[in-house]
Write an enzyme that holds these catalytic residues in place. Structure first.
Site, PDB file in Angstrom:
ATOM      1  N   LYS A   1     -45.853  78.696 -76.842  1.00  0.00           N
ATOM      2  CA  LYS A   1     -45.904  77.424 -77.738  1.00  0.00           C
ATOM      3  C   LYS A   1     -45.364  76.298 -77.084  1.00  0.00           C
ATOM      4  O   LYS A   1     -45.961  75.362 -77.131  1.00  0.00           O
ATOM      5  CB  LYS A   1     -45.172  77.652 -78.944  1.00  0.00           C
ATOM      6  CG  LYS A   1     -45.048  76.646 -79.942  1.00  0.00           C
ATOM      7  CD  LYS A   1     -46.547  76.645 -80.719  1.00  0.00           C
ATOM      8  CE  LYS A   1     -46.618  75.197 -81.650  1.00  0.00           C
ATOM      9  NZ  LYS A   1     -47.711  75.014 -82.022  1.00  0.00           N
ATOM     10  N   GLU A   2     -44.562  76.440 -76.167  1.00  0.00           N
ATOM     11  CA  GLU A   2     -43.700  75.179 -75.614  1.00  0.00           C
ATOM     12  C   GLU A   2     -44.923  74.800 -74.473  1.00  0.00           C
ATOM     13  O   GLU A   2     -44.996  73.717 -74.415  1.00  0.00           O
ATOM     14  CB  GLU A   2     -42.413  75.782 -74.985  1.00  0.00           C
ATOM     15  CG  GLU A   2     -41.309  75.980 -75.954  1.00  0.00           C
ATOM     16  CD  GLU A   2     -40.775  74.557 -76.552  1.00  0.00           C
ATOM     17  OE1 GLU A   2     -41.310  73.340 -76.256  1.00  0.00           O
ATOM     18  OE2 GLU A   2     -40.383  74.778 -77.595  1.00  0.00           O
ATOM     19  N   SER A   3     -45.040  75.601 -73.561  1.00  0.00           N
ATOM     20  CA  SER A   3     -45.840  74.972 -72.359  1.00  0.00           C
ATOM     21  C   SER A   3     -47.188  75.745 -72.089  1.00  0.00           C
ATOM     22  O   SER A   3     -47.893  75.554 -70.840  1.00  0.00           O
ATOM     23  CB  SER A   3     -44.937  75.222 -71.056  1.00  0.00           C
ATOM     24  OG  SER A   3     -44.606  76.774 -70.743  1.00  0.00           O
TER      25      SER A   3
END
Length: 472
Positions: A312-314
């Site tokens: 989700k982050e990167s």
């Protein structure tokens, strides 16, 4: 005897006159900008909003904030931010000497021109129609096409005033729907247009431009009002400061740093690109699975949950840099990185990024230790990782105040994370971190947990293999 008396009287008058002249020289007020330079600090008045000033993951951000910081830096000054509740209070505080400048766009009107001194970059704003695009939808291109359409605006707002005037100008026929401002604000309505929940709303073009970086399926090209000039302001006696700001604005508009700030807030997409479909063949989520397995046990998490968070982050891109400056596999903000001992040149290192993220999560686990069961606590930890701890604590405080369960996420604390974009709530005395765009955090928690469930269904959790890999 008389001559002698006259002599002493003349001497006395001379001394008094000299003292008066001396005192007069000492009491001459210093040039306002010189006084600011002496204290080496510029006190800036502003409001919380998505375009002016807000806290994101514990760091101060905002388009106007970054510009005033840029000005202060050019003059060798530190910045002290003071936030007011509304424009009226903002102007009152400036007049009372509680700040040096208002770094918020104050409309240029007859009243403000008489009472204040406008300065800096002049912004020309106008209201636009926010409408959906795509899926065969043909955007409206003329205000006459609004007849027969359903327009949703905030009740008792300038948008209600404008749509009513426009309706009168067109001879009626616009279906106007007024929304309760206690629960919905302009940005909520823009999101509802993007989600196809309502057909149209109105917004200032700068707010619309910023929101288009979140929703690329909206059209904001139809102007529905006359242009309005606005700019920063100072007190009328602060001419030197105004001149310095004007000169800086004239030169700065051509700088690469200004273009970078403009791009970050009004052009760069706030949503990462859709990733390629990942292969979960042989039980592998990413090439960094060994790191997730190694560090997950430090917080007693399933490694697949940390993998879901990294996705989700990167999207597992170690070189990723967000619009806000978060970097690396786990998208850690620069100041947070420094606080946890992660050096700038290490932020793209996947192992350092995961290790630091786990340190952050461990700290959040301690903060929310009273929330049970663990599955519920994880939602709060994820929310705080995404939003910053301050905004989640604000939402908990609001939940308590309004009779909701402060230890439950869905339909309780999550509800108040959403409401923190509303001045009625972020200006509440229990809130310490001000405005926040909560929709992203709601989606973040949901997406991480949903993706985690998908990983769990496709990749068995082999405890023995996990122990073996973490020992190695």
């Amino acid at each position: 005897m008389i001559n002698r008396t006259i002599y002493f009287i003349l001497i006395f008058l001379f001394l008094i006159t000299g003292c008066k002249q001396k005192n007069k020289g000492n009491n001459t007020p210093k040039d306002d900008f010189e006084a600011i330079k002496e204290k080496k600090e510029l006190t800036v008045l502003t409001l919380y909003s998505s375009t002016s000033y807000f806290l994101y993951k514990g760091e101060e951000m905002g388009y106007e904030y970054e510009l005033i910081k840029q000005f202060a830096k050019s003059q060798g000054l530190d910045v002290k931010i003071v936030v007011a509740e509304n424009i009226s209070k903002l102007i009152e505080m400036l007049k009372d000497g509680k700040g040096d400048i208002i770094a918020y766009n104050i409309p240029v009107t007859g009243d403000t021109k008489n009472e204040l001194l406008h300065c800096g970059r002049e912004l020309i704003t106008h209201q636009v129609l926010v409408q959906p695009t795509g899926q065969g939808i043909k955007p409206l291109r003329n205000v006459t096409e609004l007849v027969g359409k359903d327009i949703y605006v905030e009740k008792d707002s300038k948008y209600e005033e404008r749509i009513n005037n426009l309706n009168d100008e067109l001879g009626g026929g616009i279906n106007i729907h007024l929304m309760d401002r206690d629960t919905l604000v302009t940005e909520d309505l823009i999101e509802m247009v993007a989600m196809r929940q309502i057909p149209y709303t109105l917004a200032d073009n700068n707010i619309a431009r910023l929101n288009k970086t979140y929703y690329n399926n909206i059209d904001i090209n139809l102007e529905v009002s006359f242009p309005q000039r606005s700019s920063w302001v100072v007190r009328p006696d602060s001419k030197s400061l105004a001149n310095a700001v004007n000169q800086w604005a004239k030169e700065n508009i051509k700088s690469a740093e200004y273009r970078s700030i403009l791009k970050r807030y009004f052009q760069l997409s706030k949503n990462p690109p859709a990733p390629a479909v990942l292969s979960l063949k042989n039980g592998q989520i990413s090439v960094y699975d060994h790191l997730f397995k190694k560090y997950a046990e430090q917080i007693d998490w399933d490694w697949r949950l940390i993998a879901s968070q990294a996705f989700k982050e990167s999207r597992f891109d170690t070189s990723a840099i967000s619009w806000a400056g978060a970097r690396g596999l786990m998208q850690i903000m620069p100041r947070t990185a420094r606080n946890y001992g992660l050096q700038t040149d290490q932020m793209n290192n996947p192992e350092k990024s995961v290790a630091t993220a786990v340190k952050i999560l461990k700290s959040l686990d301690k903060t929310f230790s009273n929330i049970q069961p663990k599955e519920e606590r994880i939602k709060f930890m994820l929310a705080a990782y995404n939003a910053g701890l301050g905004h989640v604590l604000d939402a908990i405080a609001l939940a308590k105040k309004y009779g909701k369960d402060p230890d439950k996420w869905e339909n309780n604390v999550a509800e108040y994370i959403l409401l923190k974009s509303n001045p009625e709530y972020f200006n509440d005395e229990v809130c310490k971190s001000g405005y926040f765009r909560g929709r992203e955090t709601i989606n973040y928690v949901h997406d991480v947990l949903e993706n985690y469930q998908s990983y769990k269904s496709k990749i068995p959790y082999d405890i023995q293999q996990h122990k073996k890999q973490t020992k190695s």
